[in-house]
Design a protein around this motif. Structure first.
Motif, mmCIF file in Angstrom:
data_model
loop_
_atom_site.group_PDB
_atom_site.id
_atom_site.type_symbol
_atom_site.label_atom_id
_atom_site.label_comp_id
_atom_site.label_asym_id
_atom_site.label_seq_id
_atom_site.Cartn_x
_atom_site.Cartn_y
_atom_site.Cartn_z
ATOM 1 N N PHE A 1 26.086 -16.735 46.525
ATOM 2 C CA PHE A 1 26.170 -15.282 46.585
ATOM 3 C C PHE A 1 27.588 -14.818 46.929
ATOM 4 O O PHE A 1 28.003 -13.723 46.529
ATOM 5 C CB PHE A 1 25.153 -14.722 47.593
ATOM 6 N N MET A 2 28.354 -15.619 47.641
ATOM 7 C CA MET A 2 29.741 -15.266 47.940
ATOM 8 C C MET A 2 30.622 -15.402 46.704
ATOM 9 O O MET A 2 31.538 -14.598 46.488
ATOM 10 C CB MET A 2 30.276 -16.154 49.060
ATOM 11 N N VAL A 3 30.340 -16.408 45.892
ATOM 12 C CA VAL A 3 31.118 -16.620 44.669
ATOM 13 C C VAL A 3 30.934 -15.460 43.701
ATOM 14 O O VAL A 3 31.863 -15.080 42.972
ATOM 15 C CB VAL A 3 30.708 -17.952 44.009
ATOM 16 N N LEU A 4 29.740 -14.866 43.690
ATOM 17 C CA LEU A 4 29.480 -13.748 42.780
ATOM 18 C C LEU A 4 30.380 -12.552 43.079
ATOM 19 O O LEU A 4 30.770 -11.818 42.171
ATOM 20 C CB LEU A 4 28.008 -13.326 42.878
ATOM 21 N N TYR A 5 30.712 -12.351 44.355
ATOM 22 C CA TYR A 5 31.567 -11.227 44.734
ATOM 23 C C TYR A 5 33.050 -11.548 44.543
ATOM 24 O O TYR A 5 33.819 -10.696 44.141
ATOM 25 C CB TYR A 5 31.299 -10.831 46.182
ATOM 26 N N ARG B 1 29.151 -9.415 51.640
ATOM 27 C CA ARG B 1 29.846 -10.649 51.268
ATOM 28 C C ARG B 1 29.679 -11.754 52.301
ATOM 29 O O ARG B 1 29.787 -12.933 51.963
ATOM 30 C CB ARG B 1 31.329 -10.352 51.062
ATOM 31 N N GLU B 2 29.425 -11.393 53.550
ATOM 32 C CA GLU B 2 29.319 -12.399 54.596
ATOM 33 C C GLU B 2 27.875 -12.827 54.871
ATOM 34 O O GLU B 2 27.634 -13.986 55.219
ATOM 35 C CB GLU B 2 29.931 -11.869 55.899
ATOM 36 N N THR B 3 26.920 -11.901 54.743
ATOM 37 C CA THR B 3 25.537 -12.212 55.107
ATOM 38 C C THR B 3 24.531 -11.966 53.983
ATOM 39 O O THR B 3 23.344 -12.197 54.177
ATOM 40 C CB THR B 3 25.112 -11.371 56.321
#
Length: 367
Positions: A91-95, A163-165
Motif C-alpha cells: 500500500f505504501m508503494v501505491l502512493y 501513507r503510514e498506516t
C-alpha cells in the motif's frame, strides 16, 4: 456484587477453559472457530474493563486506544512479514514507489520487538495518562469523557495518515503469523487456541487480584476514596495500577484480533468500538468475574450474527437491551444469580444477609 467462594470461581474458570480449549475446537466449524476467537479477543478487553470499572469505579471509555496500540503493532509486523525482508508494504508503494519505509515501521520487523511493544506501549501510555489524571483527582464523567476523546483522536490520526498506516482502509492482506501460514486451518486453530488461553490467563489474574490485598484496597478506593487517603494510602497509585493492567489486556486483545480477523481499521479503535466494549461489560455485569467476558462475547455474537441477518436493526435491539439492563439490572445479568438466591432464601424462611457496608473493607485493608 454477588460474592462466590474462591474455589467456586476457580472451578468456573476450569470449566470455561475446557469449553474453549477442548470442546469448541472439536465441535465447531472453522467459520465459528474464527468467530469465537474474535469474541475471545473482545472478552480479554472486557476482563480488564471489569477490573478498572467494576472493581475500581473508573469508567474507561477509551479502551480503543490501547486496543489500537496492540492491534497496529501486530498488524505492522504481519504486514512487513508478508512483504518480505527489506521490502516496503504494497500500500505504501501505491502512493510513492520510491518512498522509503517510515522509520517507526522498521523495528517491527523483529518478532521480539513486536511482542515487547504490545505490552510496553500500553504500559507507557496508560502510566502517563493515568498519572496525569489520577494525581489531579479527575474522575467520574470527566475521566470518561477524556478517555473517550483520546480514542476519537487516535482514530482520526490513523485515518489521516494514509501513507503510514493505510488510513480508513487500514492494514490487511496478511499471509504469515510469525512464520506460520495464515491460510492453513491448523494454524487458524492454533491462533484461536492462543487467544482462548490468553483469556483464561487474564481471568486467572483478575481472580487472584480480587482475592489479594490490592483487590480489597481497590474496592475500598472505589467506595470511600477519601477514607483510604486518610488511612495513609494514595488512591491515585491504586487506580493507576488497575488502569495499566486493563490497558495491557486491551492491547493483548487487539494484537490477537488482527491475525484472527485479518484486518484492522480506525473503525475498530474509535469511540463507537470503545462504547461497544463498555456495553458488553455492562450487560454481563461489571462487578463479577465472568460477567464482563460473557457479556462481551454475547455482544460479539450479536454483532456477527444479527448484523448479517438484520443489519439495519440489530444496533437498536442492542440499545434497547442495554437500556433494560441498566434500568432493571444495574449490575448486569450476573446479578440475577444473587437475586435468585435471595428469593430462594425468602421462600424458605431464611432471612437474606444484610448488605455489607464499605467500612469492613477498609478495616480489612488496615490489618
Amino acid at each position: 456484587m454477588t460474592k462466590l467462594k474462591p474455589w467456586l470461581s476457580l472451578i468456573g474458570i476450569g470449566v470455561f477453559a475446557v469449553l474453549l480449549l477442548a470442546v469448541a475446537p472439536s465441535l465447531l466449524s472453522m467459520h465459528w472457530i474464527n468467530n469465537l476467537g474474535k469474541y475471545c479477543c473482545w472478552a480479554i478487553v472486557a476482563v480488564g474493563i471489569g477490573l478498572a470499572w467494576g472493581r475500581g469505579g473508573m469508567l474507561v471509555m477509551g479502551q480503543g486506544v490501547f486496543f489500537g496500540l496492540g492491534a497496529y503493532s501486530m498488524a505492522m509486523h504481519l504486514t512487513l512479514e508478508t512483504a518480505g525482508p527489506d521490502k516496503v508494504p504494497t500500500f505504501m508503494v501505491l502512493y510513492d514507489p520510491l518512498a522509503p519505509l517510515p522509520v517507526f515501521w522498521e523495528p517491527f520487523r523483529s518478532e521480539a520487538f513486536t511482542l515487547a511493544a504490545i505490552v510496553l506501549l500500553p504500559v507507557i501510555v496508560a502510566s502517563i495518562l493515568g498519572f496525569a489524571l489520577f494525581k489531579r483527582r479527575v474522575k467520574g464523567a470527566y475521566f470518561a469523557i477524556l478517555t473517550q476523546a483520546l480514542a476519537v483522536a487516535l482514530a482520526v490520526l490513523v485515518s489521516s495518515t494514509i501513507r503510514e498506516t493505510g488510513g480508513d482502509t487500514g492494514l490487511s492482506g496478511f499471509k504469515y503469523f510469525f512464520g506460520f501460514v495464515l491460510s492453513d486451518d491448523a494454524n487458524k486453530v492454533m491462533i484461536y487456541t492462543i487467544a482462548a488461553a490468553l483469556l483464561i490467563l487474564c481471568l486467572m489474574l483478575v481472580w487472584q487480584l480480587y482475592r489479594s490485598r490490592f483487590g480489597e484496597l481497590l474496592l475500598a478506593t472505589r467506595d470511600a476514596e477519601e477514607r483510604v487517603r486518610f488511612l495513609g494510602y494514595d488512591p491515585a497509585n491504586v487506580k493507576l495500577v488497575a488502569f495499566v493492567i486493563a490497558a495491557v489486556m486491551a492491547s493483548i486483545g487487539g494484537a490477537m484480533f488482527v491475525p484472527i480477523v485479518g484486518i484492522i481499521t480506525p473503525a475498530e479503535i474509535g469511540a463507537s468500538a470503545s462504547i461497544l466494549m463498555i456495553a458488553g461489560v455492562a450487560l454481563g455485569g461489571r462487578a463479577s468475574l465472568f460477567g464482563p467476558a460473557l457479556g462481551a462475547m454475547a455482544i460479539g455474537w450479536g454483532q456477527s450474527t444479527l448484523a448479517s441477518s438484520w443489519p439495519g436493526g440489530w444496533t437498536y435491539l442492542l440499545g434497547l437491551l442495554f437500556i433494560l439492563v441498566t434500568l432493571f439490572l444495574p449490575m448486569g445479568l450476573s446479578s440475577l444469580v444473587g437475586r435468585v438466591r435471595g428469593l430462594i432464601r425468602r421462600s424458605g424462611g431464611t432471612p437474606a444477609p444484610a448488605a455489607v457496608s464499605p467500612a469492613p473493607e477498609l478495616e480489612e485493608v488496615t490489618r
